[in-house]
Scaffold this motif. Sequence first.
Motif, PDB file in Angstrom:
ATOM      1  N   TYR A 200       0.846  -1.209   0.000  1.00  0.00           N
ATOM      2  CA  TYR A 200       0.000   0.000   0.000  1.00  0.00           C
ATOM      3  C   TYR A 200       0.879   1.256   0.000  1.00  0.00           C
ATOM      4  O   TYR A 200       0.619   2.225  -0.701  1.00  0.00           O
ATOM      5  N   ALA A 201       1.938   1.203   0.811  1.00  0.00           N
ATOM      6  CA  ALA A 201       2.820   2.371   0.925  1.00  0.00           C
ATOM      7  C   ALA A 201       3.498   2.667  -0.403  1.00  0.00           C
ATOM      8  O   ALA A 201       3.711   3.822  -0.766  1.00  0.00           O
ATOM      9  N   ARG A 202       3.826   1.625  -1.145  1.00  0.00           N
ATOM     10  CA  ARG A 202       4.489   1.808  -2.447  1.00  0.00           C
ATOM     11  C   ARG A 202       3.601   2.656  -3.370  1.00  0.00           C
ATOM     12  O   ARG A 202       4.076   3.562  -4.055  1.00  0.00           O
ATOM     13  N   VAL A 203       2.305   2.358  -3.374  1.00  0.00           N
ATOM     14  CA  VAL A 203       1.388   3.113  -4.249  1.00  0.00           C
ATOM     15  C   VAL A 203       1.274   4.560  -3.759  1.00  0.00           C
ATOM     16  O   VAL A 203       1.254   5.505  -4.556  1.00  0.00           O
ATOM     17  N   LEU A 204       1.234   4.730  -2.444  1.00  0.00           N
ATOM     18  CA  LEU A 204       1.160   6.098  -1.901  1.00  0.00           C
ATOM     19  C   LEU A 204       2.432   6.885  -2.232  1.00  0.00           C
ATOM     20  O   LEU A 204       2.384   8.061  -2.599  1.00  0.00           O
ATOM     21  N   MET A 205       3.573   6.223  -2.102  1.00  0.00           N
ATOM     22  CA  MET A 205       4.848   6.896  -2.371  1.00  0.00           C
ATOM     23  C   MET A 205       4.955   7.256  -3.852  1.00  0.00           C
ATOM     24  O   MET A 205       5.445   8.338  -4.208  1.00  0.00           O
ATOM     25  N   ASP A 206       4.484   6.362  -4.719  1.00  0.00           N
ATOM     26  CA  ASP A 206       4.487   6.671  -6.162  1.00  0.00           C
ATOM     27  C   ASP A 206       3.646   7.913  -6.427  1.00  0.00           C
ATOM     28  O   ASP A 206       3.994   8.768  -7.238  1.00  0.00           O
ATOM     29  N   GLU A 207       2.520   7.995  -5.719  1.00  0.00           N
ATOM     30  CA  GLU A 207       1.638   9.150  -5.919  1.00  0.00           C
ATOM     31  C   GLU A 207       2.317  10.446  -5.437  1.00  0.00           C
ATOM     32  O   GLU A 207       2.259  11.480  -6.088  1.00  0.00           O
ATOM     33  N   ILE A 208       2.962  10.363  -4.282  1.00  0.00           N
ATOM     34  CA  ILE A 208       3.516  11.574  -3.663  1.00  0.00           C
ATOM     35  C   ILE A 208       4.843  11.987  -4.321  1.00  0.00           C
ATOM     36  O   ILE A 208       5.062  13.164  -4.604  1.00  0.00           O
ATOM     37  N   PHE A 209       5.708  11.015  -4.560  1.00  0.00           N
ATOM     38  CA  PHE A 209       7.053  11.344  -5.077  1.00  0.00           C
ATOM     39  C   PHE A 209       7.151  11.157  -6.590  1.00  0.00           C
ATOM     40  O   PHE A 209       8.027  11.726  -7.231  1.00  0.00           O
ATOM     41  N   GLY A 210       6.271  10.317  -7.154  1.00  0.00           N
ATOM     42  CA  GLY A 210       6.372   9.955  -8.570  1.00  0.00           C
ATOM     43  C   GLY A 210       7.047   8.600  -8.675  1.00  0.00           C
ATOM     44  O   GLY A 210       8.063   8.363  -8.000  1.00  0.00           O
ATOM     45  N   PRO A 211       6.498   7.702  -9.544  1.00  0.00           N
ATOM     46  CA  PRO A 211       7.047   6.346  -9.631  1.00  0.00           C
ATOM     47  C   PRO A 211       8.514   6.326 -10.052  1.00  0.00           C
ATOM     48  O   PRO A 211       9.267   5.456  -9.642  1.00  0.00           O
ATOM     49  N   ASN A 212       8.926   7.326 -10.836  1.00  0.00           N
ATOM     50  CA  ASN A 212      10.326   7.313 -11.287  1.00  0.00           C
ATOM     51  C   ASN A 212      11.296   7.845 -10.233  1.00  0.00           C
ATOM     52  O   ASN A 212      12.498   7.928 -10.465  1.00  0.00           O
TER      53      ASN A 212
END
Length: 438
Positions: free
Chosen positions: A148-160
Amino acid sequence: MKRSRRSKPFARLEWHRRRESEFKPASLQLDTEVYPRDVQPPVDFTGRLIEGDNLAVMTAILTELEGQIDLIYMDPPFLTGKAYSARIGRGEDSRRPSEWQTTSGYQDTWRDGAEYLDMLFPRLDIMRRLLSPSGTIYLHLDWHASAYARVLMDEIFGPNRLINEIVWIYHGPSPIRRAFKRKHDTILVYTKSKDYTFNADAVRVAYDPSTVKTFSSSPKAGFGKVPDLERGKVPEDWWYFPVVARLHKERTGYPTQKPEALMERIILASSNPGDIVADFFCGSGTTAVVADRLDRQWIACDNSPLAIQTIYRRLLLENFERPFTIWRSEEDMQYAIKPQITVSQSGSSIHVALDDILSQESESEPFPADLNMWEVDWDFDGDVFRSHSQAVRMWREEEIDTQMEHTYQQPGDYTLGVRAFDNRGSLGHITHQTTIPA
Ligand SMILES: C[S@@+](CC[C@H](N)C(=O)[O-])C[C@H]1O[C@@H](n2cnc3c(N)ncnc32)[C@H](O)[C@@H]1O
């Protein structure tokens, strides 16, 4: 405080009640300045220890530190559903947990997963704002919440901006019989921008003996690239470090304490001397202690008084050389114990004996067994406590010095401030007036 604006992510995690809310800053106050023996103000403080809920704390420091923090390590509750206790006894048999003396450590219990995500999301968001343009955040979780955190982090920081998914592997007993033993954690590493700090040479390790053997006998072995055997290699993204339970020397008794070796690698790789390293779920203070040792500035926050006391004690028991400050919110100031002292004076010298710490809980353990540390401000101004003399019990020792002495350089009226901490993290504070004759 409103959240930062983000560009639209390619995936978004939904949970019931997900909402944008406003946060109130903590009313933080400088409570204590801690000085090593013989160090007098003015000084540069290299660390800040902050007691309070980290969302309110981060909101409060945002005006000063937005875009300033170079490295954030985050080791929040993992969504395990457990309440963790802290070990406070001494000389106990490690193999008999039923006989350990414990007190409440921290809670990792939630109404549901949504409540956990409500906690996590705004904190990740504000941490991004605090990070410097070349900053990095390490988010340490396990199988319970890391997806779940991975998806949140992608949203906040960007997947790249994900530069690594580190797997920390370890050994230990497990009651599991119908699945493989769960013996790894996941650390998601995101950077604020493309230009981030990564000190490869600071974290190199020796090549495996088999690699050394192969390349020593034939430098042409492998896929064309000849390793520099002397220099060593940058570690892979899977790390083995023993857990703290096995590292008796490091163990503070605080639950889920992380190994110093793990923090050392993270801090060396992603920050430079003088940088600001922060941990807003700091527990026993592993990040602060290692950052201090490596000449970084540090910020350590926790909402548990026991955690704050554990870090305080840990920093003092380390080779304590660099002054730091302790901050609390006005509403969190509670004095649950009462130090009893005897003061005697001879000319300009004063002697303080700590006779007892009165608390509701100390009956089970008599003084001084219930005392973890005490400190004196020899000239308390009634506002900020300047801790110049401290007596601290070592982790597994019985002894603690209950006497302190001081010689004043100037005659005059002085107020002594005396503070004590018991083994459950409770704090006590008293003052005593004295006059030094001309
Ligand atoms: C997993 S432990 C950290 C352990 C730490 N890395 C160490 O090496 O000891 C998580 C910590 O987060 C703290 N915590 C949980 N929620 C918090 C909040 N809202 N604000 C501040 N601290 C919090 C708990 O009190 C606990 O000490």
